[in-house]
Design a protein around this motif. Structure first.
Motif, short mmCIF file in Angstrom:
data_model
loop_
_atom_site.label_atom_id
_atom_site.label_comp_id
_atom_site.label_asym_id
_atom_site.label_seq_id
_atom_site.Cartn_x
_atom_site.Cartn_y
_atom_site.Cartn_z
N ILE A 8 0.83 -1.20 0.00
CA ILE A 8 0.00 0.00 0.00
C ILE A 8 0.87 1.25 0.00
N LYS A 9 0.47 2.22 -0.81
CA LYS A 9 1.13 3.53 -0.85
C LYS A 9 0.04 4.57 -1.12
N ASP A 10 -0.23 5.41 -0.14
CA ASP A 10 -1.28 6.43 -0.24
C ASP A 10 -2.58 5.78 -0.72
N ASN A 11 -3.06 6.16 -1.90
CA ASN A 11 -4.30 5.60 -2.45
C ASN A 11 -4.04 4.52 -3.48
N GLU A 12 -2.82 4.05 -3.56
CA GLU A 12 -2.43 3.05 -4.54
C GLU A 12 -2.10 1.74 -3.82
N ASP A 24 13.72 -9.35 -3.48
CA ASP A 24 14.01 -8.26 -4.41
C ASP A 24 12.76 -7.44 -4.72
N LEU A 25 11.63 -8.13 -4.89
CA LEU A 25 10.38 -7.42 -5.16
C LEU A 25 9.99 -6.56 -3.96
N VAL A 26 10.13 -7.11 -2.76
CA VAL A 26 9.80 -6.35 -1.55
C VAL A 26 10.70 -5.12 -1.44
N LYS A 27 11.99 -5.28 -1.68
CA LYS A 27 12.92 -4.14 -1.62
C LYS A 27 12.57 -3.09 -2.66
N GLU A 28 12.23 -3.55 -3.86
CA GLU A 28 11.88 -2.62 -4.94
C GLU A 28 10.63 -1.81 -4.58
N LEU A 29 9.60 -2.51 -4.10
CA LEU A 29 8.35 -1.81 -3.75
C LEU A 29 8.54 -0.89 -2.55
N LYS A 30 9.32 -1.32 -1.57
CA LYS A 30 9.58 -0.44 -0.43
C LYS A 30 10.39 0.77 -0.85
N GLY A 31 11.28 0.60 -1.83
CA GLY A 31 12.03 1.72 -2.37
C GLY A 31 11.13 2.72 -3.08
N GLU A 32 10.02 2.24 -3.63
CA GLU A 32 9.05 3.11 -4.29
C GLU A 32 8.08 3.74 -3.30
N GLY A 33 8.22 3.40 -2.01
CA GLY A 33 7.38 4.00 -0.98
C GLY A 33 6.20 3.15 -0.54
#
Length: 91
Positions: A8-12, A24-33
């Motif tokens: 989850i990120k804001d309304n997305e 790697d996917l978790v790190k990538e998504l966490k890097g995107e906020g």
């Protein structure tokens, strides 16, 4: 039914089948906020997983609202009782 992990990120939100989630996917998504929802959701597809997440969120907010309303009511009674006790103590 599959288990889904929700990010989850804001309304997305991004919904991923649990078996496809990698570090790697978790790190990538966490890097995107994005933040990972702490529980896996059992659903037949991504849309149902989102609906279940929204339902859980609404239920949680309703429960929190009821709790805070009850606490406010009890605190108000306590304050009034203390004021009445203080008035009778001094007179």
């Amino acid at each position: 039914m599959n288990s889904y992990i929700v990010f989850i990120k804001d309304n997305e939100s991004k919904v991923v089948v649990e078996g496809l989630v990698t570090r790697d996917l978790v790190k990538e998504l966490k890097g995107e906020g994005f933040t990972q929802y702490p529980y896996a959701i059992e659903a037949s597809d991504e849309a149902e997983a989102r609906r279940k997440l929204n339902t859980q969120g609404k239920e949680h907010l309703n429960a929190l609202s009821e709790y805070s309303g009850n606490v406010f009511f009890y605190c108000a009674i306590l304050v009034v009782s203390l004021i009445v006790a203080a008035v009778f103590t001094y007179y």
